[in-house]
Design a protein around this motif. Structure first.
Motif, PDB file in Angstrom:
ATOM      1  N   UNK A 168      -1.864  -8.085   8.284  1.00 50.53           N
ATOM      2  CA  UNK A 168      -1.622  -8.892   9.214  1.00 50.53           C
ATOM      3  C   UNK A 168      -0.700  -9.923   8.765  1.00 50.53           C
ATOM      4  N   UNK A 169      -1.143 -10.652   7.914  1.00 52.17           N
ATOM      5  CA  UNK A 169      -0.210 -11.649   7.397  1.00 52.17           C
ATOM      6  C   UNK A 169       1.041 -11.061   6.568  1.00 52.17           C
ATOM      7  N   UNK A 170       0.879 -10.272   5.812  1.00 56.90           N
ATOM      8  CA  UNK A 170       2.289  -9.500   5.205  1.00 56.90           C
ATOM      9  C   UNK A 170       3.246  -8.929   6.253  1.00 56.90           C
ATOM     10  N   UNK A 171       2.535  -8.194   7.297  1.00 57.82           N
ATOM     11  CA  UNK A 171       3.389  -7.635   8.409  1.00 57.82           C
ATOM     12  C   UNK A 171       4.155  -8.661   9.163  1.00 57.82           C
ATOM     13  N   UNK A 172       3.281  -9.607   9.266  1.00 55.50           N
ATOM     14  CA  UNK A 172       4.246 -10.954  10.120  1.00 55.50           C
ATOM     15  C   UNK A 172       5.224 -11.467   9.337  1.00 55.50           C
TER      16      UNK A 172
END
Length: 191
Positions: A168-172
């Motif tokens: 989630x964090x790396x996608x964002x």
């Protein structure tokens, strides 16, 4: 660049890694999880080997720069699809991991379409590298657990939580980076 210059040792290893993907799927479908794990590990080691040889032998090529990330993503996406499909991993996690990768690939293609030199301006971040390491560790742990009957339920739950958050964090983070490279209003698209 001559066509024959694409047949370098690193590129042959990368193509071999791509060929291993359907072999991994066949082993997985036959529920030969130990063999699937071995194929996955061989593919992983070949990833490090082709990069090392490309540097040492000075055999970097445009084809290799294109094929290497494709081979990496193909193996990970396939493994998550297989594990999620049969329920060895939560299906929502497989969808999350695959969606993130598809979003990144689509975003890079869109930026390229808008004239952004993606290769020189967007590079893997430390968060993305951490995420990839977590994804690989989770695949290895699940396959090892089902191959050898290891009591790794707690470890797998920890890895699921880690991969979920880092995905989630790396996608964002990639969305944030990508949006910063789109031309603003009034700027002309590069032709």
């Amino acid at each position: 660049m001559r066509p024959s210059s694409n047949w370098t040792i690193p590129n042959v290893i990368t193509i071999f890694r791509i060929v291993l993907v359907p072999v991994f799927v066949m082993m997985f479908i036959d529920q030969r999880f130990g063999a699937a794990l071995l194929i996955f590990l061989i593919a992983g080691m070949s990833d490090g080997l082709d990069g090392f040889l490309a540097r040492v032998l000075k055999q970097r090529s445009q084809l290799g720069a294109l094929l290497d990330p494709i081979a990496d993503k193909l193996l990970l996406i396939t493994a998550y699809f297989c594990l999620g499909f049969v329920g060895l991993l939560p299906s929502w996690l497989a969808v999350l991991v695959i969606s993130r990768d598809m979003m990144i690939i689509g975003g890079m293609a869109l930026l390229h379409f808008w004239g952004v030199d993606v290769r020189s301006r967007i590079h893997p971040t430390w968060l993305s590298k951490f995420n990839t390491c977590g994804q690989i560790a989770l695949i290895v742990a699940v396959l090892a657990k089902h191959s050898f009957g290891l009591p790794w339920h707690g470890l797998i739950q920890l890895l699921v939580a880690t991969v979920t958050m880092s995905t989630i964090l790396s996608g964002a983070h990639y969305i944030y980076i990508g949006l910063g490279h789109f031309p603003g209003e009034g700027e002309k698209r590069v032709e």
